[in-house]
Design a protein around this motif. Structure first.
Motif, PDB file in Angstrom:
ATOM      1  N   ASP A   1      41.111 102.974 121.207  1.00 39.79           N
ATOM      2  CA  ASP A   1      39.987 102.045 121.267  1.00 39.79           C
ATOM      3  C   ASP A   1      40.610 100.650 121.261  1.00 39.79           C
ATOM      4  OD1 ASP A   1      37.857 100.330 120.819  1.00 39.79           O
ATOM      5  OD2 ASP A   1      36.823 101.698 119.449  1.00 39.79           O
ATOM      6  N   ALA A   2      40.617  99.997 122.422  1.00 43.68           N
ATOM      7  CA  ALA A   2      41.361  98.743 122.574  1.00 43.68           C
ATOM      8  C   ALA A   2      40.852  97.633 121.673  1.00 43.68           C
ATOM      9  CB  ALA A   2      41.327  98.297 124.036  1.00 43.68           C
ATOM     10  N   ARG A   3      39.643  97.764 121.154  1.00 43.09           N
ATOM     11  CA  ARG A   3      39.132  96.761 120.215  1.00 43.09           C
ATOM     12  C   ARG A   3      39.975  96.741 118.940  1.00 43.09           C
ATOM     13  NH1 ARG A   3      33.057  98.885 120.148  1.00 43.09           N
ATOM     14  NH2 ARG A   3      34.275 100.826 120.079  1.00 43.09           N
ATOM     15  N   ASN A   4      40.643  97.857 118.636  1.00 35.68           N
ATOM     16  CA  ASN A   4      41.453  97.935 117.417  1.00 35.68           C
ATOM     17  C   ASN A   4      42.827  97.303 117.574  1.00 35.68           C
ATOM     18  OD1 ASN A   4      39.405  99.288 116.032  1.00 35.68           O
ATOM     19  ND2 ASN A   4      40.110 101.290 116.759  1.00 35.68           N
ATOM     20  N   LEU A   5      43.184  96.870 118.777  1.00 32.06           N
ATOM     21  CA  LEU A   5      44.482  96.229 118.977  1.00 32.06           C
ATOM     22  C   LEU A   5      44.551  94.861 118.316  1.00 32.06           C
ATOM     23  CD1 LEU A   5      45.224  97.186 122.693  1.00 32.06           C
ATOM     24  CD2 LEU A   5      46.247  98.158 120.628  1.00 32.06           C
ATOM     25  N   SER A   6      43.433  94.351 117.850  1.00 37.73           N
ATOM     26  CA  SER A   6      43.424  93.088 117.103  1.00 37.73           C
ATOM     27  C   SER A   6      43.105  93.303 115.630  1.00 37.73           C
ATOM     28  CB  SER A   6      42.398  92.127 117.719  1.00 37.73           C
ATOM     29  OG  SER A   6      41.105  92.695 117.703  1.00 37.73           O
ATOM     30  N   ASN A   7      43.106  94.568 115.207  1.00 39.82           N
ATOM     31  CA  ASN A   7      42.761  94.893 113.821  1.00 39.82           C
ATOM     32  C   ASN A   7      44.031  95.221 113.040  1.00 39.82           C
ATOM     33  OD1 ASN A   7      41.884  96.114 111.402  1.00 39.82           O
ATOM     34  ND2 ASN A   7      40.044  96.944 112.373  1.00 39.82           N
ATOM     35  N   PRO A   8      44.438  94.373 112.088  1.00 40.28           N
ATOM     36  CA  PRO A   8      45.689  94.617 111.344  1.00 40.28           C
ATOM     37  C   PRO A   8      45.711  95.961 110.631  1.00 40.28           C
ATOM     38  CG  PRO A   8      44.837  92.405 110.922  1.00 40.28           C
ATOM     39  CD  PRO A   8      43.769  93.133 111.664  1.00 40.28           C
ATOM     40  N   ARG A   9      44.546  96.461 110.260  1.00 46.41           N
ATOM     41  CA  ARG A   9      44.516  97.733 109.535  1.00 46.41           C
ATOM     42  C   ARG A   9      45.006  98.875 110.425  1.00 46.41           C
ATOM     43  NH1 ARG A   9      39.753 101.211 107.223  1.00 46.41           N
ATOM     44  NH2 ARG A   9      40.710 102.054 105.351  1.00 46.41           N
ATOM     45  N   TYR A  10      44.631  98.862 111.690  1.00 42.46           N
ATOM     46  CA  TYR A  10      45.098  99.879 112.625  1.00 42.46           C
ATOM     47  C   TYR A  10      46.556  99.630 113.009  1.00 42.46           C
ATOM     48  CZ  TYR A  10      40.351 101.655 113.217  1.00 42.46           C
ATOM     49  OH  TYR A  10      39.127 102.223 112.998  1.00 42.46           O
ATOM     50  N   LEU A  11      46.875  98.380 113.309  1.00 52.78           N
ATOM     51  CA  LEU A  11      48.243  98.041 113.708  1.00 52.78           C
ATOM     52  C   LEU A  11      49.239  98.362 112.609  1.00 52.78           C
ATOM     53  CD1 LEU A  11      47.634  94.577 115.435  1.00 52.78           C
ATOM     54  CD2 LEU A  11      47.773  96.839 116.499  1.00 52.78           C
TER      55      LEU A  11
END
Length: 341
Positions: free
Chosen positions: A128-138
């Protein structure tokens, strides 16, 4: 009977990336002259995704209670072998847990005893490319291990993206060496079945996962570690007709329930439950089927989105919450049981 040349694909992706929806689409478009089967390797003990795929008409084998860092060899092999013998499939789709590391699954499929039996084809990873800006996923090691090991990288749920998100994904996906065989956007679980026959990248099963992408996230994971930790699993009966399953392994934990048909929640209590869950800092996902105001619902909730559909095929409730491991895990379980019962 000799089993030869069974094509197999691993379809991975982090929690909430849409693996089950994509697999349903693939099964709906499978060639009429081929038999396909699905092996679901889940982290929790309840077994959710296998039930959600039950209406596809293909053979489904669930292997719950999977390890996060590796394959639970005995259970995985037994499940795979049983699926091969009973379904006699032309192709097997394997859906690992969304918080697991897929490298060893592919290695096991490529083991000598499966030589000529299995033809290991492309590994697909949904993001989900929206998570590429989410530090928790990264910051979660499994998120990048899944991406690293993929031959095909798919941005799922592309129909929900705001401007710029798709291009951010494409720029991100082009950074990898070796380059991904396919980089794609997918809406509504769509997937070109031809991608399944893309060969594995030559170095996909042998890279060291030690590199720095432009998103400034360093990760260095050793997939050859010894299995020195031990998962802890407990069951309890918080109410008549209900069994609660608790699983804790490494940095993650799951709490799941299987409840007999007479139990249900009101819509007000269900809404209150979801509001409470998504407010918890350690919450990752709530998924399953449960009865709300006399109707069965399929639910898939993360901290950023929520999907609900009616499910008239289910009788009993079966659902699971996944959290980051934390010192208040027992308190979370107690509060959940209080809200549910």
């Amino acid at each position: 009977m000799q089993y030869k040349g069974i094509k197999v694909n691993v379809i991975t992706g982090f929690l909430g990336s849409g693996k089950t929806s994509l697999i349903k689409q693939l099964l709906a478009n499978a060639p009429a002259n081929e038999t396909w089967a699905v092996l679901v390797n889940e982290f929790g003990e309840v077994g959710i995704d296998g039930d959600l795929l039950a209406d596809t008409g293909v053979a489904i084998k669930q292997v719950p209670g999977g390890c996060l860092c590796c394959v639970s060899s005995a259970a995985f092999s037994v499940g795979l072998n049983e699926l091969i013998k009973t379904a006699k499939p032309d192709r097997i789709l394997i859906e690992p847990t969304g918080i697991g590391h897929p490298h060893q699954i592919v290695a096991q499929l490529s083991a000598a005893h499966y030589h000529n039996v299995l033809e290991v084809c492309a590994t697909l990873c949904l993001v989900d490319a929206r998570n590429l800006s989410n530090p928790r996923y990264l910051g979660h090691p499994a998120f990048f291990d899944q991406i690293d090991d993929a031959d095909i990288l798919i941005a799922s749920k592309a129909d929900t993206y705001e401007d710029g998100i798709a291009q951010r994904f494409i720029d991100f996906a082009k950074q990898f060496d070796p380059a991904k065989a396919v980089i794609a956007l997918s809406a509504h679980g769509e997937c070109d079945p031809a991608w399944l026959d893309v060969p594995r990248l030559a170095s996909s099963t042998d890279h060291d996962h030690d590199h720095d992408h432009d998103h400034d996230h360093d990760h260095d994971h050793d997939h050859d570690h010894e299995h020195q930790h031990s998962a802890k699993t407990f069951t309890s009966q918080p109410a008549p007709g209900a069994v609660c399953y608790l699983k804790r392994d490494l940095e993650m934990g799951s709490i799941g329930w299987v409840i007999e048909p007479q139990w249900q929640l009101s819509q007000a209590r269900f809404t209150q439950l979801l509001e409470w869950l998504t407010a918890q800092p350690s919450f990752w996902r709530f998924k399953g089927t449960l009865q709300v105001d006399g109707h069965m619902k399929q639910v898939n909730v993360t901290s950023t989105e929520s999907y609900e559909t009616r499910s008239d095929d289910s009788l009993s409730s079966r659902f699971e919450c996944i959290f980051s491991e934390s010192s208040d895990f027992d308190e979370l379980q107690a509060e959940l049981n209080k809200q549910l019962f």
